[in-house]
Design a protein around this motif. Structure first.
Motif, PDB file in Angstrom:
ATOM      1  N   LEU A  44      11.081  18.513   1.656  1.00 55.34           N
ATOM      2  CA  LEU A  44       9.856  18.552   2.459  1.00 55.34           C
ATOM      3  C   LEU A  44       9.940  17.633   3.674  1.00 55.34           C
ATOM      4  O   LEU A  44       9.357  17.915   4.716  1.00 55.34           O
ATOM      5  CB  LEU A  44       8.648  18.135   1.607  1.00 55.34           C
ATOM      6  CG  LEU A  44       8.118  19.152   0.599  1.00 55.34           C
ATOM      7  CD1 LEU A  44       7.045  18.511  -0.274  1.00 55.34           C
ATOM      8  CD2 LEU A  44       7.552  20.380   1.306  1.00 55.34           C
ATOM      9  N   MET A  45      10.662  16.528   3.543  1.00 52.45           N
ATOM     10  CA  MET A  45      10.631  15.485   4.562  1.00 52.45           C
ATOM     11  C   MET A  45      11.653  15.688   5.676  1.00 52.45           C
ATOM     12  O   MET A  45      11.353  15.461   6.848  1.00 52.45           O
ATOM     13  CB  MET A  45      10.855  14.119   3.914  1.00 52.45           C
ATOM     14  CG  MET A  45       9.801  13.737   2.882  1.00 52.45           C
ATOM     15  SD  MET A  45       8.188  13.456   3.627  1.00 52.45           S
ATOM     16  CE  MET A  45       8.517  11.945   4.512  1.00 52.45           C
ATOM     17  N   LEU A  46      12.870  16.088   5.323  1.00 55.15           N
ATOM     18  CA  LEU A  46      13.942  16.218   6.308  1.00 55.15           C
ATOM     19  C   LEU A  46      14.182  17.688   6.631  1.00 55.15           C
ATOM     20  O   LEU A  46      14.328  18.511   5.724  1.00 55.15           O
ATOM     21  CB  LEU A  46      15.235  15.579   5.790  1.00 55.15           C
ATOM     22  CG  LEU A  46      15.182  14.070   5.516  1.00 55.15           C
ATOM     23  CD1 LEU A  46      16.570  13.563   5.122  1.00 55.15           C
ATOM     24  CD2 LEU A  46      14.661  13.311   6.730  1.00 55.15           C
ATOM     25  N   PHE A 170       3.981  13.230 -11.095  1.00 51.34           N
ATOM     26  CA  PHE A 170       4.452  11.924 -10.637  1.00 51.34           C
ATOM     27  C   PHE A 170       3.539  10.778 -11.080  1.00 51.34           C
ATOM     28  O   PHE A 170       4.031   9.723 -11.465  1.00 51.34           O
ATOM     29  CB  PHE A 170       4.650  11.905  -9.113  1.00 51.34           C
ATOM     30  CG  PHE A 170       5.779  12.776  -8.669  1.00 51.34           C
ATOM     31  CD1 PHE A 170       7.071  12.304  -8.662  1.00 51.34           C
ATOM     32  CD2 PHE A 170       5.564  14.097  -8.295  1.00 51.34           C
ATOM     33  CE1 PHE A 170       8.140  13.106  -8.289  1.00 51.34           C
ATOM     34  CE2 PHE A 170       6.615  14.912  -7.907  1.00 51.34           C
ATOM     35  CZ  PHE A 170       7.909  14.413  -7.908  1.00 51.34           C
ATOM     36  N   VAL A 171       2.241  10.969 -11.062  1.00 45.44           N
ATOM     37  CA  VAL A 171       1.336   9.908 -11.499  1.00 45.44           C
ATOM     38  C   VAL A 171       1.519   9.631 -12.987  1.00 45.44           C
ATOM     39  O   VAL A 171       1.490   8.479 -13.439  1.00 45.44           O
ATOM     40  CB  VAL A 171      -0.124  10.276 -11.197  1.00 45.44           C
ATOM     41  CG1 VAL A 171      -1.074   9.177 -11.684  1.00 45.44           C
ATOM     42  CG2 VAL A 171      -0.322  10.505  -9.705  1.00 45.44           C
ATOM     43  N   SER A 172       1.749  10.688 -13.755  1.00 48.63           N
ATOM     44  CA  SER A 172       1.878  10.524 -15.201  1.00 48.63           C
ATOM     45  C   SER A 172       3.188   9.864 -15.609  1.00 48.63           C
ATOM     46  O   SER A 172       3.404   9.595 -16.800  1.00 48.63           O
ATOM     47  CB  SER A 172       1.740  11.877 -15.901  1.00 48.63           C
ATOM     48  OG  SER A 172       2.746  12.772 -15.465  1.00 48.63           O
ATOM     49  N   ARG A 195       0.503   3.919  -9.499  1.00 45.95           N
ATOM     50  CA  ARG A 195      -0.184   5.179  -9.753  1.00 45.95           C
ATOM     51  C   ARG A 195      -0.940   5.642  -8.507  1.00 45.95           C
ATOM     52  O   ARG A 195      -0.930   6.836  -8.160  1.00 45.95           O
ATOM     53  CB  ARG A 195      -1.148   5.025 -10.938  1.00 45.95           C
ATOM     54  CG  ARG A 195      -0.444   4.905 -12.287  1.00 45.95           C
ATOM     55  CD  ARG A 195      -1.412   4.466 -13.391  1.00 45.95           C
ATOM     56  NE  ARG A 195      -2.438   5.475 -13.628  1.00 45.95           N
ATOM     57  CZ  ARG A 195      -2.350   6.425 -14.559  1.00 45.95           C
ATOM     58  NH1 ARG A 195      -1.259   6.515 -15.318  1.00 45.95           N
ATOM     59  NH2 ARG A 195      -3.325   7.296 -14.738  1.00 45.95           N
ATOM     60  N   GLN A 196      -1.577   4.699  -7.824  1.00 46.21           N
ATOM     61  CA  GLN A 196      -2.318   5.059  -6.612  1.00 46.21           C
ATOM     62  C   GLN A 196      -1.386   5.574  -5.524  1.00 46.21           C
ATOM     63  O   GLN A 196      -1.659   6.606  -4.891  1.00 46.21           O
ATOM     64  CB  GLN A 196      -3.087   3.842  -6.095  1.00 46.21           C
ATOM     65  CG  GLN A 196      -3.818   4.103  -4.771  1.00 46.21           C
ATOM     66  CD  GLN A 196      -4.406   2.830  -4.180  1.00 46.21           C
ATOM     67  OE1 GLN A 196      -4.510   1.807  -4.847  1.00 46.21           O
ATOM     68  NE2 GLN A 196      -4.763   2.880  -2.918  1.00 46.21           N
ATOM     69  N   TYR A 201       1.113  10.043  -2.242  1.00 42.02           N
ATOM     70  CA  TYR A 201       2.300  10.569  -1.581  1.00 42.02           C
ATOM     71  C   TYR A 201       2.887  11.806  -2.253  1.00 42.02           C
ATOM     72  O   TYR A 201       3.389  12.712  -1.568  1.00 42.02           O
ATOM     73  CB  TYR A 201       3.388   9.496  -1.515  1.00 42.02           C
ATOM     74  CG  TYR A 201       3.193   8.463  -0.430  1.00 42.02           C
ATOM     75  CD1 TYR A 201       3.905   8.530   0.765  1.00 42.02           C
ATOM     76  CD2 TYR A 201       2.304   7.412  -0.588  1.00 42.02           C
ATOM     77  CE1 TYR A 201       3.740   7.575   1.762  1.00 42.02           C
ATOM     78  CE2 TYR A 201       2.121   6.445   0.395  1.00 42.02           C
ATOM     79  CZ  TYR A 201       2.847   6.537   1.570  1.00 42.02           C
ATOM     80  OH  TYR A 201       2.672   5.592   2.547  1.00 42.02           O
ATOM     81  N   PHE A 202       2.869  11.838  -3.596  1.00 44.75           N
ATOM     82  CA  PHE A 202       3.715  12.809  -4.291  1.00 44.75           C
ATOM     83  C   PHE A 202       2.988  13.771  -5.222  1.00 44.75           C
ATOM     84  O   PHE A 202       3.608  14.722  -5.686  1.00 44.75           O
ATOM     85  CB  PHE A 202       4.791  12.066  -5.098  1.00 44.75           C
ATOM     86  CG  PHE A 202       5.622  11.134  -4.270  1.00 44.75           C
ATOM     87  CD1 PHE A 202       6.344  11.597  -3.188  1.00 44.75           C
ATOM     88  CD2 PHE A 202       5.674   9.785  -4.580  1.00 44.75           C
ATOM     89  CE1 PHE A 202       7.109  10.737  -2.417  1.00 44.75           C
ATOM     90  CE2 PHE A 202       6.435   8.913  -3.820  1.00 44.75           C
ATOM     91  CZ  PHE A 202       7.149   9.390  -2.727  1.00 44.75           C
ATOM     92  N   HIS A 203       1.738  13.544  -5.540  1.00 48.74           N
ATOM     93  CA  HIS A 203       1.039  14.460  -6.437  1.00 48.74           C
ATOM     94  C   HIS A 203       1.103  15.884  -5.880  1.00 48.74           C
ATOM     95  O   HIS A 203       1.042  16.089  -4.658  1.00 48.74           O
ATOM     96  CB  HIS A 203      -0.416  14.025  -6.611  1.00 48.74           C
ATOM     97  CG  HIS A 203      -1.123  14.721  -7.723  1.00 48.74           C
ATOM     98  ND1 HIS A 203      -1.723  15.961  -7.569  1.00 48.74           N
ATOM     99  CD2 HIS A 203      -1.323  14.365  -9.029  1.00 48.74           C
ATOM    100  CE1 HIS A 203      -2.258  16.329  -8.712  1.00 48.74           C
ATOM    101  NE2 HIS A 203      -2.034  15.387  -9.616  1.00 48.74           N
ATOM    102  N   PRO A 204       1.258  16.902  -6.740  1.00 51.65           N
ATOM    103  CA  PRO A 204       1.366  18.282  -6.252  1.00 51.65           C
ATOM    104  C   PRO A 204       0.202  18.737  -5.391  1.00 51.65           C
ATOM    105  O   PRO A 204       0.353  19.690  -4.607  1.00 51.65           O
ATOM    106  CB  PRO A 204       1.452  19.102  -7.542  1.00 51.65           C
ATOM    107  CG  PRO A 204       2.014  18.155  -8.546  1.00 51.65           C
ATOM    108  CD  PRO A 204       1.461  16.811  -8.200  1.00 51.65           C
TER     109      PRO A 204
END
Length: 322
Positions: A44-46, A170-172, A195-196, A201-204
């Protein structure tokens, strides 16, 4: 030499994709890899430009060694890099097309490219494929492989560069700080902060510029070790190379970068989960050597940026096997 092109898919006439094609063999000169196409799948980033250093090293090293290089293809997905937005995305929402749509677009792109470059009939088998992928490009490659009908199983090899963990939010990865004992050096505040940040940044559900909707990705690929990658040309199992980030370097980048999540937290919760996920990927085919994950020393998540020579070497080794 890079040849920059624009292509409009027959299935989406309202927008164009930008791609780069590399070929080191003069027209008419024999190349035993002339029926091979190496396709690079971005995270997604590059964007596609991030592959250019690795590609330059690959072509230069094989030219010096007198080895042939097949055609190489990089492209920006809809809404990414230089490509136009997906014309089918609905207005008024940050969520657009999902991974299934990306796979369909990739199939159409390769169908049209093969028709032009390899003179492949529309329903023909097409060239042998090698997919070189980073981050979310790895689950996209798995979904693309699974979508192929039996008469079009043409993927001869995969290189997964620090695959995104497709089956987590990712949070889990981080336990509730009030319900579990914490390892030494990790405080409840550290966990809450992690978690925050990972939620932001990464949660779906987090939107991205290309409007690739990741919210159903875990349902599409709930396991790292299945489904098995389908056989490639000639019914042979595809070659697979799984490369993970350097745990220490990744933890360092997480602590010093915009995440500002401590190395202790990353090493306690993220790196072990990612290592287990990568190990699962090695079981997707029988050709992963000793079912081992290679570690890219000194590299964070973006291995093609941190060590393009390593990426070039891995591609070259796989081409030699073909």
């Amino acid at each position: 030499m890079e040849e920059r092109r624009s292509i409009t898919l027959d299935t989406k006439p309202g927008a164009s994709l930008k791609l780069s094609v590399y070929s080191s063999t003069p027209p008419g000169e024999y190349n035993p890899l002339s029926d091979v196409l190496v396709v690079f799948l971005n995270g997604l980033m590059l964007h596609r430009a991030a592959w250019s250093d690795a590609i330059s090293h690959l072509i230069d090293s094989r030219t010096r060694a007198g080895k042939p290089t097949p055609t190489l293809l990089t492209y920006d997905r809809y809404g990414q890099g230089e490509s136009e937005p997906d014309p089918t995305d609905p207005p008024g929402t940050p969520y657009g097309h999902d991974a299934g749509a990306v796979v369909s677009d990739l199939d159409q792109l390769l169908t049209q490219f093969a028709r032009t470059e390899y003179k492949t009939p529309t329903e023909g088998p097409g060239p042998r494929l090698v997919l070189v992928c980073n981050s979310i490009g790895c689950p996209l490659a798995r979904l693309y492989a699974a979508s192929r009908p039996p008469d079009r199983h043409r993927i001869a090899g995969f290189i997964f560069l620090d695959s995104m963990m497709a089956n987590t939010d990712f949070v889990s990865l981080f336990p509730d700080p009030g319900k579990h004992p914490l390892p030494e050096g990790v405080s409840p505040e550290d966990l809450r902060h992690a978690r925050q940040k990972f939620a932001e940044y990464f949660h779906p559900s987090v939107a991205n510029p290309e409007r690739l909707d990741r919210r159903n990705l875990a349902e599409m690929l709930p396991h790292s070790d299945k489904p098995q990658l389908p056989p490639g040309p000639g019914g042979q199992p595809p070659r697979l190379v799984v490369i993970g980030h350097d745990w220490d370097e990744f933890a360092e980048q997480c602590e010093k970068g915009s995440l500002s999540v401590s190395k202790q937290v990353i090493n306690a919760y993220v790196n072990p989960a990612w290592g287990a996920y990568n190990e699962g990927l090695t079981h997707l085919t029988t050709t992963t050597k000793e079912n081992k994950v290679k570690i890219a020393k000194g590299c964070g998540h973006f291995i093609q940026k941190d060590d393009p020579v390593l990426v070039a070497t891995e591609i070259s080794d796989l081409l030699d096997e073909l």
